[in-house]
Design a protein around this motif. Structure first.
Motif, PDB file in Angstrom:
ATOM      1  N   HIS A 169       0.946  -1.226  -0.191  1.00 52.88           N
ATOM      2  CA  HIS A 169      -0.022   0.341   0.355  1.00 52.88           C
ATOM      3  C   HIS A 169       1.018   1.173  -0.705  1.00 52.88           C
ATOM      4  O   HIS A 169       2.085   1.411   0.484  1.00 52.88           O
ATOM      5  N   HIS A 210      -6.207   0.123  -1.243  1.00 53.42           N
ATOM      6  CA  HIS A 210      -6.973  -0.931  -1.468  1.00 53.42           C
ATOM      7  C   HIS A 210      -8.198   0.463  -1.803  1.00 53.42           C
ATOM      8  O   HIS A 210      -8.410   2.002  -1.749  1.00 53.42           O
ATOM      9  N   GLU A 236      -6.654  -4.165  -3.763  1.00 49.79           N
ATOM     10  CA  GLU A 236      -7.562  -4.653  -2.563  1.00 49.79           C
ATOM     11  C   GLU A 236      -8.779  -3.776  -2.101  1.00 49.79           C
ATOM     12  O   GLU A 236      -9.543  -3.214  -1.700  1.00 49.79           O
TER      13      GLU A 236
HETATM   14 ZN   LIG Z   1      -3.285  -4.917   1.804  1.00 47.20          ZN
END
Ligand SMILES: [Zn+2]
Ligand SMILES: [Zn+2]
Length: 493
Positions: A169, A210, A236
């Motif tokens: 991330h 995300h 994700e």
């Molecule tokens: Zn993750």
């Protein structure tokens, strides 16, 4: 003069069609530029039909040896210059791409709206008496699979084991790191993580912020610089009922599981599949709670696992912890779902020095046997299942397993049909695990152990078929007893 021009155009057309890997352009735009165009701008209009997801434009012109210079930019449909402007690369590029999710630097990503578009040409220099033939090939991409008109060339074209980290991330979601001075914490630049991955010698990474694809454009822009590290765009899919990575996804998918639009996980998984993504269930056994919202895999109604290809069995350094994904994966294998075990660091802070290496990047490393180092190559390798997880992220440990029955030999992920009472010969080869132990696991239970006496250790063992379905795989523990290499199964029957 006219004949020479015509000849040049014919040659260009031949050169294009003889390039086997490249499809024919949808349009060819041409302009003849004379010395009268010195220090002026020109427009080359073209029409984009409905249903185009991405544009690629490749261009060139004659007269460079006479210092002719033609600058290039792009205008889309619009009323005013600010609205129609889609980028300007001046004289610094010979091709560019543009789609809703990404664009070559100098250009703006955005939907490829149907209508009248225009190449904007500028002529900073053309000498007296000179003429230049400008040609642009326009390619339309209509399918959503890559989001790019032409697939990038592989970074390596030979088959082999490639090492990567499939989960991380950045500032595009909740990645957070120390500033340059170390005085405060800020959203973490994506480049830092890529640089750390490259320094660790990884062959590929998947960036999985995300519920967004805002990082995809940056990955496209950075790929040429990272000429030995394949950058795989991902997302994700982060829901209140579990997390799963969608790899090779450039567009966004509607992640609102439990809403009127996306009633359940199957709706989301179907959309990801339709967009060409490979899906892996993440950290399935991490409990959902206020510490990690929606983290545990808990689709309601249950998800159709035929829409899923992999499970993240190791997330960061959780391999020996109570929340490891291995038991969940074994349960799915027992139910007949052939999901490939992979791992990912889930790095959120690549500046963290608390556990080496920085931010734990590459811990674990997923090692994939692929035909080439390209996105399609790594995706096909994961789907095929000839994959092992190197939990400590070594650069050189190896685990290979094959099985032979009569004329057929398969590797991890493969299947053999073996009648009752016939025996199958398994051959394992392990590198750089001297002093460790190999454990043979059949249907989730360890059936025997073998000591590893040398840096390269190969041996064979037999399994007798009872005609029923079984799966056999290998784990390797290091001298201290820690699970170091986790292999994928070979399926019998
Ligand atoms: Zn993750
Ligand atoms: Zn997660």
């Amino acid at each position: 003069m006219r004949f020479a021009t015509l000849l040049a155009l014919v040659c260009l057309a031949v050169a294009t069609s003889s390039h086997a890997a490249t499809p024919a352009p949808d349009l060819i735009l041409r302009d003849t530029i004379t010395d009268k165009a010195y220090r002026t701008y020109r427009l080359l209009p073209f029409d984009v039909p409905d249903g185009v997801k991405a544009l690629e434009i490749r261009f060139d012109y004659t007269g460079r040896e006479a210092r002719t210079t033609i600058d290039v930019g792009l205008l889309g449909p619009g009323e005013k210059f600010e609205n129609e402007f889609r980028g300007w690369s001046g004289g610094n590029k010979r091709s560019f791409t543009l789609s809703a999710s990404d664009a070559t630097p100098s250009y703006l990503s955005g939907p490829v709206t149907p209508g009248r578009w225009q190449l904007l040409l500028g002529v900073p220099n053309i000498r007296n008496g000179q003429t230049s033939e400008f040609t642009a090939e326009v390619y339309f991409q209509r399918n959503e699979k890559h989001g790019l008109p032409t697939e990038p060339a592989p970074l390596k074209s030979e088959a082999g084991w490639y090492r990567g980290d499939l989960h991380m991330h950045s500032e595009h979601s909740d990645g957070n790191c120390a500033t340059k001075s170390g005085e405060k914490r800020v959203p973490c630049p994506l480049f830092l993580t890529l640089d750390a991955a490259a320094n660790r010698g990884l062959d590929f990474i998947a960036f999985t912020d995300h519920n967004t694809n805002s990082h995809v454009k940056e990955l496209t822009a950075l790929q040429p610089y990272f000429d030995r590290l394949l950058l795989i765009p991902g997302m994700e899919m982060t829901t209140f009922q579990g997390h799963a990575n969608a790899f090779n996804l450039r567009e966004v998918v509607d992640f609102r599981v439990g809403s009127a639009e996306v009633p359940d996980w199957n709706t989301l998984l179907t959309e990801a599949k339709n967009k060409g993504a490979l899906v892996s269930i993440n950290h399935p056994r991490v409990p959902t709670g206020e510490a990690c919202m929606g983290c545990g895999w808990s689709p309601n109604p249950p998800a159709d696992l035929s829409l899923v290809q992999a499970v993240e069995v190791v997330n960061g350094n959780d391999v020996e912890s109570p929340v490891t994904g291995i038991p969940f994966w074994h349960e799915q294998l027992q139910k007949g779902h052939r999901l490939t075990a992979i791992g990912g660091s889930d790095t959120h802070d690549v500046t963290s020095k608390s556990v080496p290496p920085p931010g734990r990047i590459g811990i674990p490393t997923t090692v994939v046997y692929a035909q080439e180092l390209s996105i399609d190559g790594i995706m096909a390798g994961i789907r095929a299942g000839n994959v092992f997880v190197d939990t400590a992220g070594s650069r050189d440990r190896k685990l290979e397993l094959s099985a032979t029955y009569r004329e057929s030999t398969v590797a991890m992920g493969g299947q053999l049909s073996v009648p009752e009472k016939q025996s199958v010969t398994f051959t394992a080869r392990i590198e750089r695990m001297t002093g460790g132990t190999a454990e043979i696991i059949r249907d989730g239970k360890m059936t025997r152990r073998t000591a590893i006496p040398a840096a390269t250790h190969s041996w064979s063992f037999e399994e007798t078929s009872d005609g029923k379905h079984h799966w056999i795989r290998i784990d390797v523990r290091d001298a201290a007893g820690n699970l170091a290499l986790l292999g994928n199964p070979i399926y019998v029957n």
